[in-house]
Scaffold this motif. Structure first.
Motif, PDB file in Angstrom:
ATOM      1  N   PRO A   7       0.813  -1.232   0.000  1.00 53.80           N
ATOM      2  CA  PRO A   7       0.000   0.000   0.000  1.00 53.80           C
ATOM      3  C   PRO A   7       0.842   1.277   0.000  1.00 53.80           C
ATOM      4  N   LEU A   8       1.934   1.275   0.768  1.00 55.65           N
ATOM      5  CA  LEU A   8       2.729   2.510   0.816  1.00 55.65           C
ATOM      6  C   LEU A   8       3.490   2.762  -0.478  1.00 55.65           C
ATOM      7  N   MET A   9       3.975   1.691  -1.090  1.00 54.50           N
ATOM      8  CA  MET A   9       4.668   1.887  -2.365  1.00 54.50           C
ATOM      9  C   MET A   9       3.676   2.393  -3.418  1.00 54.50           C
ATOM     10  N   LEU A  10       2.502   1.798  -3.407  1.00 54.21           N
ATOM     11  CA  LEU A  10       1.463   2.226  -4.353  1.00 54.21           C
ATOM     12  C   LEU A  10       1.140   3.712  -4.137  1.00 54.21           C
ATOM     13  N   THR A  11       1.093   4.103  -2.876  1.00 53.64           N
ATOM     14  CA  THR A  11       0.791   5.496  -2.543  1.00 53.64           C
ATOM     15  C   THR A  11       1.855   6.430  -3.104  1.00 53.64           C
ATOM     16  N   GLU A  12       3.130   6.111  -2.837  1.00 56.51           N
ATOM     17  CA  GLU A  12       4.202   7.005  -3.302  1.00 56.51           C
ATOM     18  C   GLU A  12       4.253   7.058  -4.828  1.00 56.51           C
ATOM     19  N   LEU A  13       4.117   5.903  -5.464  1.00 58.89           N
ATOM     20  CA  LEU A  13       4.158   5.897  -6.936  1.00 58.89           C
ATOM     21  C   LEU A  13       2.985   6.690  -7.516  1.00 58.89           C
ATOM     22  N   SER A  14       1.799   6.548  -6.901  1.00 57.12           N
ATOM     23  CA  SER A  14       0.628   7.282  -7.394  1.00 57.12           C
ATOM     24  C   SER A  14       0.824   8.784  -7.230  1.00 57.12           C
ATOM     25  N   MET A  15       1.387   9.185  -6.085  1.00 60.41           N
ATOM     26  CA  MET A  15       1.617  10.616  -5.867  1.00 60.41           C
ATOM     27  C   MET A  15       2.539  11.165  -6.953  1.00 60.41           C
ATOM     28  N   GLY A  16       3.567  10.416  -7.266  1.00 62.25           N
ATOM     29  CA  GLY A  16       4.515  10.869  -8.296  1.00 62.25           C
ATOM     30  C   GLY A  16       3.871  10.912  -9.663  1.00 62.25           C
ATOM     31  N   ARG A  17       3.136   9.842 -10.001  1.00 66.01           N
ATOM     32  CA  ARG A  17       2.600   9.811 -11.352  1.00 66.01           C
ATOM     33  C   ARG A  17       1.487  10.833 -11.543  1.00 66.01           C
ATOM     34  N   ALA A  18       0.663  11.007 -10.506  1.00 66.17           N
ATOM     35  CA  ALA A  18      -0.434  11.957 -10.643  1.00 66.17           C
ATOM     36  C   ALA A  18       0.096  13.381 -10.786  1.00 66.17           C
ATOM     37  N   VAL A  72      -2.003  11.481   2.287  1.00 61.18           N
ATOM     38  CA  VAL A  72      -2.910  10.773   1.386  1.00 61.18           C
ATOM     39  C   VAL A  72      -4.201  10.376   2.109  1.00 61.18           C
ATOM     40  N   GLY A  73      -4.063   9.964   3.355  1.00 56.91           N
ATOM     41  CA  GLY A  73      -5.238   9.516   4.094  1.00 56.91           C
ATOM     42  C   GLY A  73      -6.241  10.625   4.349  1.00 56.91           C
ATOM     43  N   TRP A  74      -5.733  11.809   4.676  1.00 55.30           N
ATOM     44  CA  TRP A  74      -6.633  12.850   5.172  1.00 55.30           C
ATOM     45  C   TRP A  74      -6.688  14.125   4.335  1.00 55.30           C
ATOM     46  N   ALA A  75      -5.663  14.395   3.524  1.00 60.93           N
ATOM     47  CA  ALA A  75      -5.711  15.644   2.760  1.00 60.93           C
ATOM     48  C   ALA A  75      -6.017  15.382   1.281  1.00 60.93           C
ATOM     49  N   TRP A  76      -5.154  14.596   0.651  1.00 60.25           N
ATOM     50  CA  TRP A  76      -5.349  14.310  -0.785  1.00 60.25           C
ATOM     51  C   TRP A  76      -6.470  13.283  -0.966  1.00 60.25           C
ATOM     52  N   LYS A  77      -6.660  12.456   0.027  1.00 59.53           N
ATOM     53  CA  LYS A  77      -7.701  11.426   0.115  1.00 59.53           C
ATOM     54  C   LYS A  77      -7.341  10.155  -0.666  1.00 59.53           C
ATOM     55  N   PRO A  78      -7.629   9.001  -0.033  1.00 61.35           N
ATOM     56  CA  PRO A  78      -7.337   7.714  -0.678  1.00 61.35           C
ATOM     57  C   PRO A  78      -8.030   7.596  -2.036  1.00 61.35           C
ATOM     58  N   GLU A  79      -9.171   8.278  -2.189  1.00 62.15           N
ATOM     59  CA  GLU A  79      -9.899   8.199  -3.474  1.00 62.15           C
ATOM     60  C   GLU A  79      -9.021   8.675  -4.629  1.00 62.15           C
ATOM     61  N   SER A  80      -8.127   9.634  -4.341  1.00 58.86           N
ATOM     62  CA  SER A  80      -7.266  10.145  -5.415  1.00 58.86           C
ATOM     63  C   SER A  80      -6.298   9.061  -5.876  1.00 58.86           C
ATOM     64  N   VAL A  81      -5.779   8.285  -4.912  1.00 63.02           N
ATOM     65  CA  VAL A  81      -4.875   7.193  -5.286  1.00 63.02           C
ATOM     66  C   VAL A  81      -5.669   6.153  -6.077  1.00 63.02           C
ATOM     67  N   ILE A  82      -6.861   5.850  -5.567  1.00 62.86           N
ATOM     68  CA  ILE A  82      -7.697   4.846  -6.235  1.00 62.86           C
ATOM     69  C   ILE A  82      -8.001   5.295  -7.669  1.00 62.86           C
ATOM     70  N   ALA A  83      -8.311   6.590  -7.829  1.00 64.90           N
ATOM     71  CA  ALA A  83      -8.597   7.099  -9.174  1.00 64.90           C
ATOM     72  C   ALA A  83      -7.363   6.993 -10.061  1.00 64.90           C
ATOM     73  N   GLU A  84      -6.198   7.269  -9.472  1.00 66.58           N
ATOM     74  CA  GLU A  84      -4.948   7.214 -10.251  1.00 66.58           C
ATOM     75  C   GLU A  84      -4.683   5.772 -10.704  1.00 66.58           C
ATOM     76  N   VAL A  85      -4.995   4.829  -9.823  1.00 71.33           N
ATOM     77  CA  VAL A  85      -4.774   3.418 -10.164  1.00 71.33           C
ATOM     78  C   VAL A  85      -5.783   2.967 -11.227  1.00 71.33           C
ATOM     79  N   GLU A  86      -7.015   3.443 -11.064  1.00 70.84           N
ATOM     80  CA  GLU A  86      -8.097   2.913 -11.916  1.00 70.84           C
ATOM     81  C   GLU A  86      -8.312   3.688 -13.206  1.00 70.84           C
ATOM     82  N   HIS A  87      -7.550   4.788 -13.390  1.00 71.66           N
ATOM     83  CA  HIS A  87      -7.942   5.704 -14.455  1.00 71.66           C
ATOM     84  C   HIS A  87      -7.953   5.071 -15.847  1.00 71.66           C
TER      85      HIS A  87
END
Ligand code: PHE
Length: 466
Positions: A57-68, A413-428
């Protein structure tokens, strides 16, 4: 502007580079020792759980932040509309800077040992501890000298890194990893075959496959978690940078799982090489971890094993590739930030930062044995102490900065950018992210809590877990 940003040339290139960042000294010289201490198979199992529940989960989070954001580790927060969180990125770059100062020097020692085993193995075998200390500036008669050998090799190691970084993301980092990583895997397999076929290796193998729950306590679990963070290069914002070079067409989720699997596989294989080899030669209680173990104890292993000198060269080459590909990622995180944030040019930025980090790193090498340079450390148990400068550097990054940056990423990611943003980045691009709910709970609650416990143990318990 964004169009001119560097990108990985191929998917394989990215995977190898990210795996190269993750697979480092942590996998090869820390994991086996920890696995031994934590009861062999028991630790391996706990470690696997930590990678699955926190690492992925944390790697996915960091990669999503970078790619987004398509930006460096500090700039990404502004791009995502949360400039106030940029401090997380600053902690990450600063941590990467300090780690590179010493990682590059340890890389230099490894390079020295490739040479030592190729040319002077009998001298190492004669007195492994004396040989190691002599390299670091402390002679057998207790007199000290400037550790120029270690420093010269560190300079050479840093130069190799700088050359790769200057050549850029695709032409340098990706190309180097495409050669370095397959070489690393090949050496690993050769060493594995050698280790498990040593007479007496079965005991070690059995140990690595055995389950002894009596050795497990709360600290073992947290130690596995700390190891997973360090090993996966999480909490250093490196993966944000590597993710930012990733085209939007890539499947983030699958790539993350693949990178974590490769890193974990290498750690486990290293465990299955080192533990049986030490059991078969020196005896069970000689398994250790860190520099002293890799540079001193293992000499006994290579001396006793048929063809040991060749396997010694191969082992240090393995460490060398692991250290190079990790160090390159650390430097890229820093250079990407400096070039984008201050609009500096890549080549002079790389040369100057590498030179500065090398020079600061000299204090790390000099404070090992040659000179009594002290640092400062403060925790609730021991108060203000003056550990050796080299130890203080490691405490600062391992005990504080890595967990702090990882915590910052989770909270952001949990509280400001929101997990939904990571989910959207993964699912886009149509990918289905099956475990969204689990991911959300982990990133919002479970991971921050676990990291806070690690930080609390460092600050209030005075212990290190990574
Ligand atoms: N993951 C690397 C290792 O296992 C170390 C590292 C940490 C590299 C953080 C880059 C960033 O040795």
């Amino acid at each position: 502007m964004d169009n001119s940003r560097a990108q990985w040339g191929s998917k394989l290139g990215f995977i190898l580079a990210a795996a190269g960042s993750a697979i480092g000294l942590g996998n090869i010289w820390k994991f086996p020792g920890r696995a031994y201490e934590g009861g062999g198979g028991t630790f391996v199992l706990i470690y696997l759980c930590m990678v699955i529940f926190f690492g992925i989960p944390l790697m996915l989070t960091e990669l999503s932040m970078g790619r987004a954001s398509q930006a460096n580790v500090v700039g990404c927060f502004r791009k995502m509309g949360h400039k106030g969180w940029s401090w997380v990125g600053w902690v990450g770059v600063l941590g990467a800077f300090i780690i590179t100062c010493y990682y590059s020097h340890v890389g230099g020692w490894v390079l020295r040992y490739v040479y030592s085993y190729a040319v002077e193995a009998p001298e190492v075998y004669g007195d492994p501890l004396g040989y190691f200390y002599n390299t670091l500036g402390l002679a057998a008669d207790e007199t000290t000298h400037f550790p120029w050998v270690a420093i010269a090799f560190a300079a050479l190691f840093m130069l190799c890194n700088a050359v790769v970084i200057i050549r850029g993301v695709e032409g340098g980092i990706e190309k180097f990893n495409k050669i370095g990583m397959p070489a690393l895997f090949m050496i690993l397999v050769i060493l594995l075959v050698r280790a498990v076929t040593l007479p007496g290796a079965e005991e070690g193998l059995k140990y690595m496959l055995s389950f002894d729950w009596s050795k497990v306590n709360f600290t073992t679990v947290l130690s596995a978690l700390g190891q997973a963070f360090y090993s996966l290069s999480i909490g250093m914002a490196i993966l944000i940078t590597y993710g930012s070079y990733l085209p939007r067409s890539e499947n983030l989720h699958r790539n993350t799982v693949l990178i974590c699997t490769m890193d974990t596989l290498v750690a486990i294989l290293a465990g299955f090489i080192i533990v049986p080899a030490v059991f078969a030669t020196l005896g069970a209680d000689h398994v250790g971890k860190g520099g002293g173990f890799a540079f001193v104890s293992l000499a006994g292993v290579f001396q006793q094993m048929p063809g040991g000198r060749l396997f010694g060269v191969l082992f240090y080459l393995l460490l060398l590739f692991a250290a190079l590909t990790s160090c390159i990622s650390l430097i890229e995180g820093i250079v990407a930030f400096l070039t984008e944030h201050f609009n500096w040019k890549r080549t002079p930025t790389t040369i100057i930062t590498c030179a500065v980090m090398f020079l600061i790193g000299c204090l790390y090498t000099c404070s090992q044995a040659a000179y009594p340079l002290k640092g400062l450390w403060l925790d609730a148990v021991n108060g203000l102490t003056h550990p050796a400068f080299c130890d203080a550097m490691e405490y600062l990054t391992d005990r504080l900065m890595i967990p702090f940056c990882a915590l910052g990423c989770c909270l952001f990611v949990g509280w400001a950018w929101k997990p939904e943003s990571v989910i959207a980045e993964v699912e886009h691009n149509g990918v289905h992210f099956g475990l969204k709910k689990v991911y959300t709970v982990i990133i919002r609650f479970v991971a921050p809590l676990a990291i806070m416990i690690i930080l609390g143990m460092s600050i209030f318990g005075g212990i290190t877990l990574s």
